[in-house]
Design an enzyme around this catalytic site. Structure first.
Site, PDB file in Angstrom:
ATOM      1  N   LYS A   1     -13.546  -8.008  66.174  1.00 39.76           N
ATOM      2  CA  LYS A   1     -12.491  -9.144  66.426  1.00 39.76           C
ATOM      3  C   LYS A   1     -11.783  -8.793  67.880  1.00 39.76           C
ATOM      4  O   LYS A   1     -11.558  -9.387  68.843  1.00 39.76           O
ATOM      5  CB  LYS A   1     -11.725  -9.655  65.368  1.00 39.76           C
ATOM      6  CG  LYS A   1     -12.495 -10.231  64.108  1.00 39.76           C
ATOM      7  CD  LYS A   1     -11.652 -10.687  63.000  1.00 39.76           C
ATOM      8  CE  LYS A   1     -10.693  -9.563  62.359  1.00 39.76           C
ATOM      9  NZ  LYS A   1     -11.550  -8.575  61.671  1.00 39.76           N
TER      10      LYS A   1
ATOM     11  N   ARG B   1      -5.954 -15.742  57.418  1.00 35.88           N
ATOM     12  CA  ARG B   1      -6.857 -14.870  56.632  1.00 35.88           C
ATOM     13  C   ARG B   1      -6.847 -15.568  54.998  1.00 35.88           C
ATOM     14  O   ARG B   1      -7.339 -14.856  54.336  1.00 35.88           O
ATOM     15  CB  ARG B   1      -5.904 -13.817  56.796  1.00 35.88           C
ATOM     16  CG  ARG B   1      -6.806 -12.588  57.071  1.00 35.88           C
ATOM     17  CD  ARG B   1      -6.093 -11.173  57.164  1.00 35.88           C
ATOM     18  NE  ARG B   1      -6.576  -9.975  57.377  1.00 35.88           N
ATOM     19  CZ  ARG B   1      -6.485  -9.237  58.384  1.00 35.88           C
ATOM     20  NH1 ARG B   1      -5.910  -9.797  59.659  1.00 35.88           N
ATOM     21  NH2 ARG B   1      -6.957  -8.109  58.542  1.00 35.88           N
TER      22      ARG B   1
ATOM     23  N   ARG C   1     -12.779   4.792  64.711  1.00 33.37           N
ATOM     24  CA  ARG C   1     -12.409   4.283  65.922  1.00 33.37           C
ATOM     25  C   ARG C   1     -11.117   4.538  66.198  1.00 33.37           C
ATOM     26  O   ARG C   1     -10.070   4.986  65.386  1.00 33.37           O
ATOM     27  CB  ARG C   1     -12.338   2.604  65.785  1.00 33.37           C
ATOM     28  CG  ARG C   1     -11.313   1.982  64.849  1.00 33.37           C
ATOM     29  CD  ARG C   1     -11.785   0.496  64.567  1.00 33.37           C
ATOM     30  NE  ARG C   1     -10.666  -0.129  63.521  1.00 33.37           N
ATOM     31  CZ  ARG C   1     -10.698  -1.349  63.639  1.00 33.37           C
ATOM     32  NH1 ARG C   1     -11.575  -2.231  64.063  1.00 33.37           N
ATOM     33  NH2 ARG C   1      -9.735  -1.761  62.513  1.00 33.37           N
TER      34      ARG C   1
ATOM     35  N   ARG D   1      -5.238   4.346  63.680  1.00 33.77           N
ATOM     36  CA  ARG D   1      -4.464   3.448  62.639  1.00 33.77           C
ATOM     37  C   ARG D   1      -4.490   4.136  61.368  1.00 33.77           C
ATOM     38  O   ARG D   1      -5.584   4.479  60.863  1.00 33.77           O
ATOM     39  CB  ARG D   1      -5.257   2.009  62.179  1.00 33.77           C
ATOM     40  CG  ARG D   1      -4.759   1.089  63.587  1.00 33.77           C
ATOM     41  CD  ARG D   1      -5.521  -0.233  63.739  1.00 33.77           C
ATOM     42  NE  ARG D   1      -5.790  -0.769  62.319  1.00 33.77           N
ATOM     43  CZ  ARG D   1      -6.265  -2.070  62.164  1.00 33.77           C
ATOM     44  NH1 ARG D   1      -6.511  -2.724  63.235  1.00 33.77           N
ATOM     45  NH2 ARG D   1      -6.168  -2.581  60.780  1.00 33.77           N
TER      46      ARG D   1
ATOM     47  N   ARG E   1      -9.586  -3.250  52.162  1.00 32.95           N
ATOM     48  CA  ARG E   1      -9.833  -4.399  53.135  1.00 32.95           C
ATOM     49  C   ARG E   1     -10.967  -5.244  53.207  1.00 32.95           C
ATOM     50  O   ARG E   1     -10.731  -6.632  53.385  1.00 32.95           O
ATOM     51  CB  ARG E   1      -9.357  -3.753  54.645  1.00 32.95           C
ATOM     52  CG  ARG E   1      -8.068  -3.591  54.815  1.00 32.95           C
ATOM     53  CD  ARG E   1      -7.976  -2.302  56.032  1.00 32.95           C
ATOM     54  NE  ARG E   1      -8.040  -2.933  57.274  1.00 32.95           N
ATOM     55  CZ  ARG E   1      -8.514  -2.029  58.300  1.00 32.95           C
ATOM     56  NH1 ARG E   1      -8.562  -0.807  58.138  1.00 32.95           N
ATOM     57  NH2 ARG E   1      -8.753  -2.682  59.376  1.00 32.95           N
TER      58      ARG E   1
HETATM   59  P1  AMP Z   1      -5.873  -6.053  61.410  1.00 31.67           P
HETATM   60  O1  AMP Z   1      -5.348  -5.489  62.498  1.00 31.67           O
HETATM   61  O2  AMP Z   1      -6.349  -7.548  61.475  1.00 31.67           O
HETATM   62  O3  AMP Z   1      -7.273  -5.350  60.430  1.00 31.67           O
HETATM   63  O4  AMP Z   1      -4.747  -6.171  60.051  1.00 31.67           O
HETATM   64  C1  AMP Z   1      -4.317  -4.867  59.645  1.00 31.67           C
HETATM   65  C2  AMP Z   1      -3.480  -5.199  58.262  1.00 31.67           C
HETATM   66  O5  AMP Z   1      -2.339  -6.009  58.550  1.00 31.67           O
HETATM   67  C3  AMP Z   1      -4.192  -6.222  57.085  1.00 31.67           C
HETATM   68  O6  AMP Z   1      -5.121  -5.055  56.388  1.00 31.67           O
HETATM   69  C4  AMP Z   1      -3.099  -6.594  56.544  1.00 31.67           C
HETATM   70  O7  AMP Z   1      -2.567  -5.949  55.820  1.00 31.67           O
HETATM   71  C5  AMP Z   1      -2.186  -6.994  57.669  1.00 31.67           C
HETATM   72  N1  AMP Z   1      -2.422  -8.385  58.355  1.00 31.67           N
HETATM   73  C6  AMP Z   1      -2.588  -8.849  59.344  1.00 31.67           C
HETATM   74  N2  AMP Z   1      -3.082 -10.022  59.718  1.00 31.67           N
HETATM   75  C7  AMP Z   1      -2.609 -10.597  58.266  1.00 31.67           C
HETATM   76  C8  AMP Z   1      -2.842 -11.990  57.848  1.00 31.67           C
HETATM   77  N3  AMP Z   1      -3.152 -12.895  58.748  1.00 31.67           N
HETATM   78  N4  AMP Z   1      -2.319 -12.074  56.556  1.00 31.67           N
HETATM   79  C9  AMP Z   1      -1.902 -11.047  55.831  1.00 31.67           C
HETATM   80  N5  AMP Z   1      -1.896  -9.870  56.187  1.00 31.67           N
HETATM   81  C10 AMP Z   1      -2.202  -9.420  57.516  1.00 31.67           C
END
Ligand code: AMP
Length: 225
Positions: free
Chosen positions: A20, A95, A134, A168, A179
Site C-alpha cells: 500500500k 480499517r 523492509r 519499524r 496485524r
Molecule cells: P500501518 O502503517 O498502516 O501498517 O499501521 C501501523 C499501525 O498503526 C497499525 O498496526 C495500527 O496499530 C495503527 N493504525 C494505522 N492506521 C490505523 C487505523 N486506520 N485504525 C486503527 N489503527 C491504525
C-alpha cells in the site's frame, strides 16, 4: 481529472506487506494526489509524544488497532491542510466498518464520495517475509527490502543519497501475525462494503512493483475519467 470538481478520494486496502505504501507513493507521482497514511501520522504522533501518540504507542507495537477517535483526530487534522485539495490516497484508513462510516460522513458533509477503493490482493503466507525484511530511508522515506530491493550502492539511499535508514518496531514476525489477524477480522469486510457501493477494484499485488503500478494507473485513470 475527475468528472466533477470534487477532489479524488482513493482508498488502498490490503494486509500489511501488500504494498500500500509503495504504491501510494507512486500514485502520488502519477496522479498528483497526496498519500495519507494513518500509520505514518500515528508514528509521527508517537515520535512527537503527543496525547494521541501516547495512547497509540503500545497498541501499535503489539500489532493491534488504535481506537477510532485517536485515528480520526489525526486524520481530520491532516485533511484540513491545504495540500490535500487535489485529492488523497488513503493508505491504512479506513480499517474498520466504523471508520468507513465515519469517512463516508466526513466526505458527504463536503459533498464528496469515495472515488475508488482498490483491494491489493496477496497471499498471506508471503507477507511475513515481505514485511520482516523492509526498511526505509530515514530522510526521504524511500522503501527498501533486505531481499527484494536493496539500495544500488550499499548503505546509501537511491532517491536522496542519505545514509540513514530505519525499521519499524512492529515489522517483526510476531507483530505481523497479529496485524494480519486484525486485517482479516476488522478490515477485510470493507471489501464487500465498497463492492456494494460500486467503487471496488481488485488488483493482483503478488507480482513485480512496476507491473502493479501500471495496473493501478489504468484502474485509476478509468475511475477518475
Ligand atoms: P500501518 O502503517 O498502516 O501498517 O499501521 C501501523 C499501525 O498503526 C497499525 O498496526 C495500527 O496499530 C495503527 N493504525 C494505522 N492506521 C490505523 C487505523 N486506520 N485504525 C486503527 N489503527 C491504525
Amino acid at each position: 481529472m475527475s468528472r466533477t470538481a470534487a477532489p479524488a478520494v482513493v482508498i488502498l486496502l490490503g494486509p500489511p506487506g501488500a504494498g500500500k505504501g509503495t504504491q501510494a507513493r507512486m500514485l502520488e507521482e502519477d496522479f498528483g494526489l497526496v498519500q495519507l497514511s494513518t500509520g505514518d501520522l500515528l508514528r509521527a504522533a508517537v515520535a512527537a509524544g503527543t496525547e494521541a501518540g501516547k495512547r497509540a504507542k503500545a497498541l501499535m507495537n503489539a500489532g493491534h488497532l488504535v481506537p477510532d477517535d485517536v485515528v480520526l483526530a489525526v486524520l481530520r487534522d491532516r485533511m484540513a491542510a491545504p495540500d490535500v485539495s487535489r485529492g488523497v490516497i488513503l493508505d491504512g484508513f479506513p480499517r474498520t466498518t466504523r471508520q468507513a462510516a465515519a469517512l463516508d460522513g466526513l466526505l458527504a458533509s463536503a459533498g464528496q464520495a469515495v472515488s475508488a477503493a482498490i483491494s491489493l490482493e496477496v497471499d498471506d503466507a508471503a507477507m511475513v517475509a515481505r514485511v520482516a525484511g523492509r526498511f526505509t530511508c530515514a530522510s526521504c522515506g524511500e522503501g527498501y527490502h533486505d531481499s527484494f530491493k536493496t539500495p544500488a550502492h550499499a548503505g546509501q539511499c537511491d532517491a536522496c543519497g542519505s545514509t540513514e535508514f530505519k525499521r519499524r518496531p512492529d515489522d517483526n514476525p510476531e507483530t505481523v501475525a497479529e496485524r494480519l489477524k486484525e486485517y482479516h477480522a476488522e478490515t477485510a469486510p470493507l471489501i464487500a462494503h465498497y463492492e456494494t457501493e460500486g467503487v471496488l477494484h481488485r488488483v493482483d499485488a503478488m507480482g513485480p512493483i512496476a507491473g502493479i503500478r501500471a495496473e493501478l494507473a489504468e484502474v485509476l485513470s478509468r475511475a477518475m475519467a
